[in-house]
Design a protein around this motif. Structure first.
Motif, PDB file in Angstrom:
ATOM      1  N   ILE B 124       0.901  -1.188   0.263  1.00 20.17           N
ATOM      2  CA  ILE B 124       0.027   0.082   0.052  1.00 20.17           C
ATOM      3  C   ILE B 124       0.757   1.261   0.115  1.00 20.17           C
ATOM      4  CG2 ILE B 124      -1.847  -1.003   1.220  1.00 20.17           C
ATOM      5  CD1 ILE B 124      -0.757   0.509   3.818  1.00 20.17           C
ATOM      6  N   ASP B 130      -6.692   5.480   3.398  1.00 17.02           N
ATOM      7  CA  ASP B 130      -7.826   4.573   2.635  1.00 17.02           C
ATOM      8  C   ASP B 130      -7.105   3.302   2.274  1.00 17.02           C
ATOM      9  OD1 ASP B 130      -9.475   6.594   3.121  1.00 17.02           O
ATOM     10  OD2 ASP B 130      -9.827   7.203   0.923  1.00 17.02           O
ATOM     11  N   GLU B 131      -6.092   3.172   1.879  1.00 19.18           N
ATOM     12  CA  GLU B 131      -5.362   1.939   1.251  1.00 19.18           C
ATOM     13  C   GLU B 131      -5.127   0.984   2.614  1.00 19.18           C
ATOM     14  OE1 GLU B 131      -2.302   2.193  -1.390  1.00 19.18           O
ATOM     15  OE2 GLU B 131      -3.455   3.539  -2.918  1.00 19.18           O
ATOM     16  N   ILE B 133      -6.942   1.017   5.107  1.00 17.79           N
ATOM     17  CA  ILE B 133      -8.370   0.479   5.613  1.00 17.79           C
ATOM     18  C   ILE B 133      -8.925  -0.410   4.696  1.00 17.79           C
ATOM     19  CG2 ILE B 133     -10.918   1.344   5.740  1.00 17.79           C
ATOM     20  CD1 ILE B 133      -9.832   4.055   6.813  1.00 17.79           C
ATOM     21  N   ALA B 134      -8.494  -0.275   3.327  1.00 15.82           N
ATOM     22  CA  ALA B 134      -8.920  -1.476   2.312  1.00 15.82           C
ATOM     23  C   ALA B 134      -8.074  -2.823   2.675  1.00 15.82           C
ATOM     24  CB  ALA B 134      -8.536  -0.908   0.879  1.00 15.82           C
ATOM     25  N   ARG B 135      -7.098  -2.757   3.459  1.00 12.54           N
ATOM     26  CA  ARG B 135      -6.438  -4.010   3.854  1.00 12.54           C
ATOM     27  C   ARG B 135      -6.748  -4.305   5.168  1.00 12.54           C
ATOM     28  NH1 ARG B 135      -3.104  -7.029   0.876  1.00 12.54           N
ATOM     29  NH2 ARG B 135      -1.773  -7.025   2.516  1.00 12.54           N
ATOM     30  N   ASP B 136      -8.245  -4.293   5.596  1.00 15.48           N
ATOM     31  CA  ASP B 136      -8.598  -4.575   6.986  1.00 15.48           C
ATOM     32  C   ASP B 136      -7.961  -3.776   7.940  1.00 15.48           C
ATOM     33  OD1 ASP B 136     -10.291  -6.508   6.229  1.00 15.48           O
ATOM     34  OD2 ASP B 136      -9.131  -8.095   6.248  1.00 15.48           O
ATOM     35  N   GLY B 137      -7.600  -2.604   7.659  1.00 16.15           N
ATOM     36  CA  GLY B 137      -7.065  -1.399   8.472  1.00 16.15           C
ATOM     37  C   GLY B 137      -8.076  -1.077   9.381  1.00 16.15           C
ATOM     38  N   TYR B 138      -7.619  -0.969  10.638  1.00 18.32           N
ATOM     39  CA  TYR B 138      -8.517  -0.508  11.769  1.00 18.32           C
ATOM     40  C   TYR B 138      -9.843  -1.351  11.881  1.00 18.32           C
ATOM     41  CZ  TYR B 138      -5.948   3.433  11.851  1.00 18.32           C
ATOM     42  OH  TYR B 138      -4.775   4.574  12.175  1.00 18.32           O
ATOM     43  N   ALA B 139      -9.968  -2.771  11.365  1.00 12.58           N
ATOM     44  CA  ALA B 139     -11.171  -3.487  11.533  1.00 12.58           C
ATOM     45  C   ALA B 139     -10.649  -4.114  12.629  1.00 12.58           C
ATOM     46  CB  ALA B 139     -10.927  -4.564  10.374  1.00 12.58           C
ATOM     47  N   TYR B 255     -10.329  11.290  10.418  1.00 10.56           N
ATOM     48  CA  TYR B 255     -11.394  10.114  10.251  1.00 10.56           C
ATOM     49  C   TYR B 255     -11.814   9.884  11.492  1.00 10.56           C
ATOM     50  CZ  TYR B 255     -10.612   8.757   5.440  1.00 10.56           C
ATOM     51  OH  TYR B 255     -10.732   8.640   4.015  1.00 10.56           O
ATOM     52  N   LEU B 257     -10.290   8.380  14.208  1.00 12.40           N
ATOM     53  CA  LEU B 257      -9.905   7.031  14.294  1.00 12.40           C
ATOM     54  C   LEU B 257      -8.766   7.165  15.642  1.00 12.40           C
ATOM     55  CD1 LEU B 257      -9.513   5.417  10.783  1.00 12.40           C
ATOM     56  CD2 LEU B 257     -10.915   4.755  12.874  1.00 12.40           C
TER      57      LEU B 257
END
Lengths: 131, 595
Positions: B124, B130-131, B133-139, B255, B257
């Motif tokens: 990323i 955003d990238e 987050i797209a890789r399950d970031g902050y999940a 965001y 976070l």
């Protein structure tokens, strides 16, 4: 940017996941390879590439990679497109234009049926893989 | 319209220092010149790990792996690969094997690696949240805040078997438990990014390539133990990592976070950066905390441990960068998954900075329990120049050497300790037959002597005395008693020093004396350096049989101590020789001898 709520974050993640997954070849069930040699480009391969991208995003297909390659040697039937789908025969389509590209997406990739009237050949053996 | 190609360019410090930035700019210019802005996306990423071959450019989705790319190659990559779809063969990474396939996932450098900590590095753009987050970031943060109680998080981390990656290997879950269980009006979360071992750059690469993973993990730690404030202690000599961290923190705050009421919950947490001046002792946790408080970086005796009484006397969780980077994955994939990787006592993976006399130096991540042989010969591609492997140094100035006899030992915390080395933070320096162990040991001891804070006598005086002895040995002035003296002082330092720096400073010589005793004896008794490294013990002579009188050596000699006429035998005046080795390198007839 406003502060995110849980729902916002989840939505954002789903959306960005789709964008990012286009980069990766992992977890894809099919591969579309477009011949983009000089001959292919001259015959309209760029428009075909755009048609694939456009139609796939319209159809919501995420698990297919689109790659470009050089000349496949079938310069007389350009643009040529090779479609490698996991559970289907591998085929090369010849004389693909915008309309055919969209048919390939809908019929072959989504509908799992070959677009018979445009099949040119099966792909040549990859000698590197089979040695 | 979606992009057709993605051009990933490494923007880690190693590649950036090798014209990586100019390459990025050149690619940008070429993309604009070719009018393919809409077709190809240029992505700045973190370290690919394959630093030996940098700067690296990877093109997706076809996984072309271009190596040693310079700014002047930008035109060809864009004009050929992006516009015409033809790979630039000369830049593709090639292995010596005939069946080599240039796709990046098949390169043997990567095949035996398992990238958990480095999962997002080189995938990323670290400057775009955003990238991540797209890789399950902050999940994982989401899961902790909405689905788990703090106790459940502690249990998950404890069950995973994760241990501190800074070197000592203390179980992370237990650390968190202690802090959580200590009642206090204020608690802190601290990230130790004071990476100081010579040749080590694991933490820097994580912070440069995936800063959000550390921010997310610290926030989770804050939620778990009940802290609302975190500090990242990082050395000022890591400007790029600091810049990326600042960018990442600003985006996370944007965001919501980081900051007040994260994701609309009642939990608030924020992080600040504290810059260190690069003192090695500040990697020791109590010295680090003193430095954050604004005091001189000196350790204090433990217990009490920081987990109970840390920053400003408050309970403090302090973990290393790599430890934190594991946390989000553990929460998402579960402790069971994580603990299935590794050995009985050491779970998960370890990142190593592989350097020294090795073909593929770079940043690697392997499951615990991987053998040194796999690391050096499979991933590292063997010893450079086809030389013989002599030893690998792990654990930096606190560690020791692993010799050829232990090449097949599975690497984990315990096994390394049992053979006299340590995991350390992950520096791994490979040495070959040309390296003198006394020379190497002297280097490490010089480092710790220099970095000792001077507070306690065993470290301050013991270190200096041992260094003087080693220096003497390397100059051919050693006496047989020196070995026993080193051992005695070493034992005293281990037992009596206040902190880890002094306690472990003797490790390099204790370990090399154990495994390379003959080499020490050769220096002391025969006044010889078997590797030919210790200059003072070398004598250069000219073989009368082989010398043709070409004058090449005499012309190169900086002190003009070689005499002889053209086509006649040359002689070195030993009283003037400074042993620089220039004549040895200059002779084409193998007539200059080094003994």
């Amino acid at each position: 940017m406003a502060k995110l709520t849980l729902d916002d974050l989840r939505k954002l993640r789903d959306e960005k996941k789709k964008t990012l997954s286009r980069r990766s070849a992992e977890g894809k069930r099919a591969e579309v390879v477009i011949g983009m040699g000089t001959c292919g480009i001259a015959a309209g391969a760029k428009a075909v590439f755009d048609a694939f991208l456009d139609e796939m995003s319209k159809a919501g297909i995420e698990d297919v990679t689109i790659k470009q390659t050089g000349c496949m040697g079938l310069c007389f039937s350009e643009p040529t497109v090779e479609v490698l789908c996991d559970d289907m025969p591998h085929v090369v389509y010849g004389n693909v234009d915008d309309k055919t590209a969209r048919r390939i997406v809908r019929e072959h990739l989504a509908g799992k049926a070959l677009v018979s009237d445009h099949i040119f050949d099966k792909p040549s053996t990859d000698i590197i893989k089979h040695r | 319209m979606a992009y057709k190609n993605y051009i990933l360019v490494c923007a880690g410090t190693a590649c950036e220092s090798n014209k990586g930035k100019a390459l990025y700019e050149a690619l940008q210019k070429e993309i604009a010149a070719a009018g393919v802005e809409a077709e190809a996306q240029l992505v700045k990423t973190g370290c690919f790990g394959f630093c030996e071959q940098g700067p690296i450019v990877k093109i997706l989705p076809d996984e072309s792996f271009y190596v040693k790319v310079g700014p002047k190659d930008a035109h060809e990559i864009i004009a050929e690969h992006i516009v015409k779809g033809r790979k630039v063969e000369r830049l593709l990474y090639k292995e010596d094997k005939p069946e080599s396939d240039p796709r990046s996932s098949d390169i043997s450098f990567y095949r035996k690696q398992l990238r958990i900590v480095l999962r997002n590095c080189a995938v990323i753009n670290p400057e775009i949240i955003d990238e991540y987050i797209a890789r399950d970031g902050y999940a994982a943060l989401e899961k902790a805040l909405f689905e788990m109680t703090p106790d459940e998080v502690v249990k998950e981390v404890t069950d995973s078997g994760l241990r501190g990656r800074g070197g000592a290997g203390f179980p992370t879950g237990r650390k968190w438990q202690f802090t959580k269980n200590t009642p206090a009006d204020q608690k802190y979360i601290v990230c130790n990014a004071d990476e100081g071992d010579p040749g080590a750059y694991m933490d820097r690469s994580v912070l440069e390539g995936d800063p959000h993973s550390v921010l997310e993990a610290m926030t989770i730690a804050g939620y778990t133990v009940g802290a609302n404030c975190g500090f990242i202690y990082i050395r000022a000599e890591y400007p790029l990592a600091i810049e990326r961290l600042n960018t990442a923190m600003a985006q996370a705050r944007d965001y919501g976070l980081l900051g007040d009421k994260i994701l609309g919950t009642d939990f608030s947490f924020d992080i600040e950066i504290r810059l260190g001046a690069g003192a090695f002792v500040c990697g020791e946790e109590t010295a680090l905390l003193a430095s954050i408080e604004g005091n001189r970086g000196m350790p204090v005796p433990r217990p009490p441990f920081p987990a109970v009484k840390g920053l400003w006397g408050k309970p403090t969780v302090i973990n290393n960068v790599e430890t934190y980077a594991n946390i989000p994955v553990i929460l998402l994939k579960g402790s069971k998954w994580f603990s299935s990787i590794g050995t009985e006592t050491s779970k998960g993976t370890k990142v190593f900075a592989l350097t020294g006399k090795i073909n593929n130096s770079g940043l690697i991540e392997v499951p615990m329990g991987t053998t040194l042989r796999d690391i050096i010969y499979d991933i590292g591609g063997g010893i450079a120049g086809g030389k013989e492997f002599k030893a690998a140094q792990t654990g930096g100035p606190s560690g020791g050497c692993i010799t050829a006899a232990f090449l097949d030992t599975p690497i984990d915390y315990e096994s390394l300790q049992s053979i006299g080395s340590m995991m350390g933070s992950g520096g791994m320096i490979v040495m070959d037959e040309d390296d003198c162990m006394i020379d190497v040991t002297k280097f490490y001891l010089e480092f710790t002597v220099d970095e000792s804070c001077g507070k306690c006598a065993p470290c301050r005086i013991g270190g200096r005395t041992c260094y003087n002895i080693l220096d003497r040995i390397s100059k051919g002035q050693g006496v047989p008693e020196d070995l026993q003296k080193l051992k005695d002082i070493g034992h005293a330092m281990r037992k009596a020093s206040l902190c880890g720096l002094g306690q472990t400073a003797p490790n390099p010589f204790m370990s090399t004396m154990k495994y390379f005793e003959e080499e020490y004896r050769a220096h002391i008794e025969d006044k010889k350096c078997p590797a030919g490294k210790c200059k003072q013990m070398l004598t250069y002579t000219i073989d009368p049989e082989k010398c043709v009188g070409c004058t090449a050596c005499a012309r190169r000699c900086p002190v003009s101590c070689i005499s002889g006429e053209v086509k006649k035998l040359h002689v070195i005046d030993q009283s003037k020789c400074i042993k620089c080795g220039q004549c040895y390198a200059a002779c084409k007839f193998d007539a200059v001898k080094k003994v």
